[in-house]
Design a protein around this motif. Structure first.
Motif, PDB file in Angstrom:
ATOM      1  N   VAL A  28       0.852  -1.195   0.000  1.00  0.00           N
ATOM      2  CA  VAL A  28       0.000   0.000   0.000  1.00  0.00           C
ATOM      3  C   VAL A  28       0.881   1.236   0.000  1.00  0.00           C
ATOM      4  N   THR A  29       0.559   2.175  -0.898  1.00  0.00           N
ATOM      5  CA  THR A  29       1.227   3.471  -0.898  1.00  0.00           C
ATOM      6  C   THR A  29       0.188   4.587  -0.977  1.00  0.00           C
ATOM      7  N   CYS A  30       0.580   5.745  -0.490  1.00  0.00           N
ATOM      8  CA  CYS A  30      -0.228   6.950  -0.625  1.00  0.00           C
ATOM      9  C   CYS A  30       0.713   8.068  -1.070  1.00  0.00           C
ATOM     10  N   THR A  31       0.482   8.588  -2.262  1.00  0.00           N
ATOM     11  CA  THR A  31       1.296   9.673  -2.794  1.00  0.00           C
ATOM     12  C   THR A  31       0.518  10.972  -2.644  1.00  0.00           C
ATOM     13  N   VAL A  32       1.192  11.995  -2.122  1.00  0.00           N
ATOM     14  CA  VAL A  32       0.575  13.299  -1.908  1.00  0.00           C
ATOM     15  C   VAL A  32       1.323  14.338  -2.739  1.00  0.00           C
ATOM     16  N   ARG A  33       0.554  15.122  -3.504  1.00  0.00           N
ATOM     17  CA  ARG A  33       1.142  16.264  -4.228  1.00  0.00           C
ATOM     18  C   ARG A  33       0.782  17.512  -3.429  1.00  0.00           C
ATOM     19  N   PHE A  34       1.807  18.173  -2.908  1.00  0.00           N
ATOM     20  CA  PHE A  34       1.637  19.370  -2.098  1.00  0.00           C
ATOM     21  C   PHE A  34       1.408  20.590  -2.992  1.00  0.00           C
TER      22      PHE A  34
END
Length: 97
Positions: A28-34
């Motif tokens: 499981v991954t969670c990528t966040v674009r700030f």
């Protein structure tokens, strides 16, 4: 779209299912674009920000120190393959502005 205040912690959650039954993905991954367009990927069992709540249920906590729009993408692989995206925004404080 959710709206947070600067200094909050966003607690994003994602559920993974197979045939309607909550199931753990292999990874499981969670990528966040700030708001500055910087992307950070959090990985379960590697990053403390991404935790397992229960079977098939995961949470990623992000401290919000930047005003603007955020985009995130969850990805599960293997046994419960899936993806989900979402957005939220962070507003500046009116008191200190």
């Amino acid at each position: 779209m959710a709206v947070y205040d600067i200094g909050d912690t966003a607690k994003m959650t994602c559920l993974f299912t197979v045939a309607g039954v909550l199931t753990d993905p292999t990874a499981v991954t969670c990528t966040v674009r700030f708001p500055t367009n910087v992307r950070t990927t959090y990985t379960y069992l590697t990053d403390a920000n991404l935790t397992k709540v229960a079977t098939g249920s995961f949470r990623c906590d992000i401290d919000l120190s930047q005003v603007g729009s955020y985009v995130y993408r969850w990805v599960g692989t293997g046994a419960a393959k899936g993806a989900e995206e979402g957005t939220f925004s962070v507003r500046d404080t009116a008191v200190l502005a």
